[in-house]
Design an enzyme around this catalytic site. Structure first.
Site, PDB file in Angstrom:
ATOM      1  N   TYR A  22       0.850  -1.202   0.000  1.00 53.19           N
ATOM      2  CA  TYR A  22       0.000   0.000   0.000  1.00 53.19           C
ATOM      3  C   TYR A  22       0.884   1.249   0.000  1.00 53.19           C
ATOM      4  CZ  TYR A  22      -3.301   3.480   1.943  1.00 53.19           C
ATOM      5  OH  TYR A  22      -4.070   4.598   2.178  1.00 53.19           O
TER       6      TYR A  22
ATOM      7  N   LYS B 147       1.133   4.475  -2.619  1.00 49.53           N
ATOM      8  CA  LYS B 147       0.889   5.865  -2.246  1.00 49.53           C
ATOM      9  C   LYS B 147       2.115   6.738  -2.514  1.00 49.53           C
ATOM     10  CE  LYS B 147      -3.427   5.653  -1.049  1.00 49.53           C
ATOM     11  NZ  LYS B 147      -4.454   6.422  -1.806  1.00 49.53           N
TER      12      LYS B 147
HETATM   13  N1  NAP Z   1      -8.883   6.437   6.265  1.00 47.24           N
HETATM   14  C1  NAP Z   1      -7.590   6.594   6.438  1.00 47.24           C
HETATM   15  O1  NAP Z   1      -7.067   6.440   7.568  1.00 47.24           O
HETATM   16  C2  NAP Z   1      -6.711   7.001   5.279  1.00 47.24           C
HETATM   17  C3  NAP Z   1      -5.389   7.382   5.544  1.00 47.24           C
HETATM   18  C4  NAP Z   1      -4.560   7.762   4.496  1.00 47.24           C
HETATM   19  C5  NAP Z   1      -5.050   7.769   3.207  1.00 47.24           C
HETATM   20  N2  NAP Z   1      -6.324   7.380   2.963  1.00 47.24           N
HETATM   21  C6  NAP Z   1      -6.787   7.392   1.569  1.00 47.24           C
HETATM   22  O2  NAP Z   1      -7.975   8.161   1.488  1.00 47.24           O
HETATM   23  C7  NAP Z   1      -8.741   7.724   0.377  1.00 47.24           C
HETATM   24  C8  NAP Z   1     -10.181   7.525   0.814  1.00 47.24           C
HETATM   25  O3  NAP Z   1     -10.224   6.467   1.756  1.00 47.24           O
HETATM   26  P1  NAP Z   1     -11.322   6.350   2.923  1.00 47.24           P
HETATM   27  O4  NAP Z   1     -10.599   6.262   4.185  1.00 47.24           O
HETATM   28  O5  NAP Z   1     -12.365   7.393   2.732  1.00 47.24           O
HETATM   29  O6  NAP Z   1     -11.889   4.895   2.640  1.00 47.24           O
HETATM   30  P2  NAP Z   1     -13.253   4.352   2.032  1.00 47.24           P
HETATM   31  O7  NAP Z   1     -14.404   4.840   2.815  1.00 47.24           O
HETATM   32  O8  NAP Z   1     -13.042   2.883   1.870  1.00 47.24           O
HETATM   33  O9  NAP Z   1     -13.326   5.049   0.611  1.00 47.24           O
HETATM   34  C9  NAP Z   1     -12.742   4.531  -0.542  1.00 47.24           C
HETATM   35  C10 NAP Z   1     -13.701   4.798  -1.689  1.00 47.24           C
HETATM   36  O10 NAP Z   1     -13.058   4.423  -2.912  1.00 47.24           O
HETATM   37  C11 NAP Z   1     -14.010   3.787  -3.736  1.00 47.24           C
HETATM   38  N3  NAP Z   1     -13.320   2.882  -4.647  1.00 47.24           N
HETATM   39  C12 NAP Z   1     -12.546   1.820  -4.323  1.00 47.24           C
HETATM   40  N4  NAP Z   1     -12.114   1.213  -5.430  1.00 47.24           N
HETATM   41  C13 NAP Z   1     -12.615   1.920  -6.480  1.00 47.24           C
HETATM   42  C14 NAP Z   1     -12.522   1.782  -7.879  1.00 47.24           C
HETATM   43  N5  NAP Z   1     -11.826   0.793  -8.456  1.00 47.24           N
HETATM   44  N6  NAP Z   1     -13.177   2.691  -8.656  1.00 47.24           N
HETATM   45  C15 NAP Z   1     -13.892   3.688  -8.097  1.00 47.24           C
HETATM   46  N7  NAP Z   1     -14.008   3.865  -6.776  1.00 47.24           N
HETATM   47  C16 NAP Z   1     -13.376   2.986  -5.981  1.00 47.24           C
HETATM   48  C17 NAP Z   1     -14.953   3.061  -2.776  1.00 47.24           C
HETATM   49  O11 NAP Z   1     -16.254   2.910  -3.309  1.00 47.24           O
HETATM   50  P3  NAP Z   1     -16.690   1.574  -4.098  1.00 47.24           P
HETATM   51  O12 NAP Z   1     -16.255   0.424  -3.247  1.00 47.24           O
HETATM   52  O13 NAP Z   1     -18.173   1.697  -4.259  1.00 47.24           O
HETATM   53  O14 NAP Z   1     -15.997   1.640  -5.409  1.00 47.24           O
HETATM   54  C18 NAP Z   1     -14.991   4.002  -1.576  1.00 47.24           C
HETATM   55  O15 NAP Z   1     -16.067   4.896  -1.644  1.00 47.24           O
HETATM   56  C19 NAP Z   1      -8.046   6.475  -0.153  1.00 47.24           C
HETATM   57  O16 NAP Z   1      -7.262   6.791  -1.278  1.00 47.24           O
HETATM   58  C20 NAP Z   1      -7.160   6.048   1.013  1.00 47.24           C
HETATM   59  O17 NAP Z   1      -6.057   5.290   0.591  1.00 47.24           O
HETATM   60  C21 NAP Z   1      -7.172   7.002   3.971  1.00 47.24           C
END
Ligand code: NAP
Length: 266
Positions: free
Chosen positions: A171, A175
């Site tokens: 991962y 990133k």
């Molecule tokens: N939460 C954390 O602690 C954290 C920390 C650092 C970075 N991030 C980053 O922040 C971003 C958002 O994450 P989040 O925490 O909000 O998690 P999340 O709620 O799981 O959101 C991820 C979203 O991406 C969509 N997705 C996944 N695969 C996809 C695809 N192939 N095409 C289109 N949409 C897709 C999912 O919807 P569907 O499944 O319906 O497609 C989901 O709505 C990510 O890039 C993650 O790596 C998160």
């Protein structure tokens, strides 16, 4: 006001920095992406919300419309070039332009390096890296034709270049690639009027930051014990940073990697 656990926050939308602008947000059916879509709509943007599953996108649209905003649900898989192009076309066909894009869709597949499946490696590369690459291509190709250009914010992670965590090597590699892509693309296209930046969140209040078997209360306690700030970020706090980078207030920020991680990587 942020709650003690840092799971929700009301960032007041006192301004309207995106009035009349069209924004595209991927991964907008949940988590950070939904908070970004709501915040952009609250500041006047019409928002195309993308993700694979239609139902959560429709929920985001309903939340925006309840508050008097305008949004369009556009189911898409960001790892497919045709879908990346279709999202740009949907924004332009429906609203006339694409001014802001937030490439936020991402997945996390944990596991120590030697034990991670090849499938989990490839799926993370496909969504987190190829997805951002294809999105940038489609978005820049449109934005550079517009007199007003555009602004793009990609969502990386502090695991990419700023810190490390066990079980997240693959991962983290994806990133780090998001940050590198963002910086390189920013340099390539700033003279085309397209401004590209990246955010690197740390643990944020979505399901993605829960460790296997961990409850939200466990996570709150872990954050209190280990993070300099003592809590994780609310999705609205990450959204506020993204909106800043996408706004004209950040007009001289090019290829900046903004870390929002409660001090984790200090
Ligand atoms: N939460 C954390 O602690 C954290 C920390 C650092 C970075 N991030 C980053 O922040 C971003 C958002 O994450 P989040 O925490 O909000 O998690 P999340 O709620 O799981 O959101 C991820 C979203 O991406 C969509 N997705 C996944 N695969 C996809 C695809 N192939 N095409 C289109 N949409 C897709 C999912 O919807 P569907 O499944 O319906 O497609 C989901 O709505 C990510 O890039 C993650 O790596 C998160």
């Amino acid at each position: 006001m942020t709650t003690a656990s840092g799971t929700t926050a009301d960032i007041p939308a006192a301004r309207a920095r995106f009035t009349g602008r069209t924004a595209l947000v991927s991964g907008a059916g949940s988590g950070i992406g939904r908070a970004v879509a709501l915040a952009l709509a609250a500041e006047g943007a019409q928002v195309v919300v993308a993700g694979r599953r239609r139902e959560p996108l429709e929920e985001t649209v309903a939340l925006i419309e309840e508050r008097g905003g305008t949004a369009l649900a556009a189911p898409a898989d960001v790892s497919r070039a045709a879908d990346a192009e279709a999202l740009v076309a949907a924004a332009v066909d429906r609203f006339g332009s694409l001014d802001v894009a937030v490439n936020n869709a991402g997945i996390f597949r944990g596991g120590t390096l030697a034990d991670l499946s090849e499938e989990d490696w490839h799926s993370q590369l496909a969504v987190n890296v190829t997805g951002v690459f294809l999105a940038l291509q489609a978005q820049v190709r449109r934005m550079r034709t517009q007199p007003s250009g555009g602004a793009i914010v990609n969502v990386s992670s502090n695991f990419g270049l700023h810190t490390a965590s066990p079980g997240a090597a693959a991962y983290a590699a994806t990133k780090a690639a998001v940050t590198a892509l963002s910086r390189g693309a920013a340099l390539d296209h700033i003279r085309d009027g397209v401004r590209i930046n990246v955010v690197s969140p740390g643990a944020t209040a979505t399901g993605m930051s829960l460790r296997p078997g961990e409850s939200e209360a466990d996570r709150t306690e872990r954050a209190r014990a280990t993070l300099p700030l003592g809590r994780i970020s609310a999705t609205e706090e990450v959204a506020a940073a993204i909106l800043y980078l996408a706004s004209d207030e950040a007009a001289s920020l090019v290829g900046t990697d903004l870390v929002i991680d409660s001090g984790a990587s200090l």
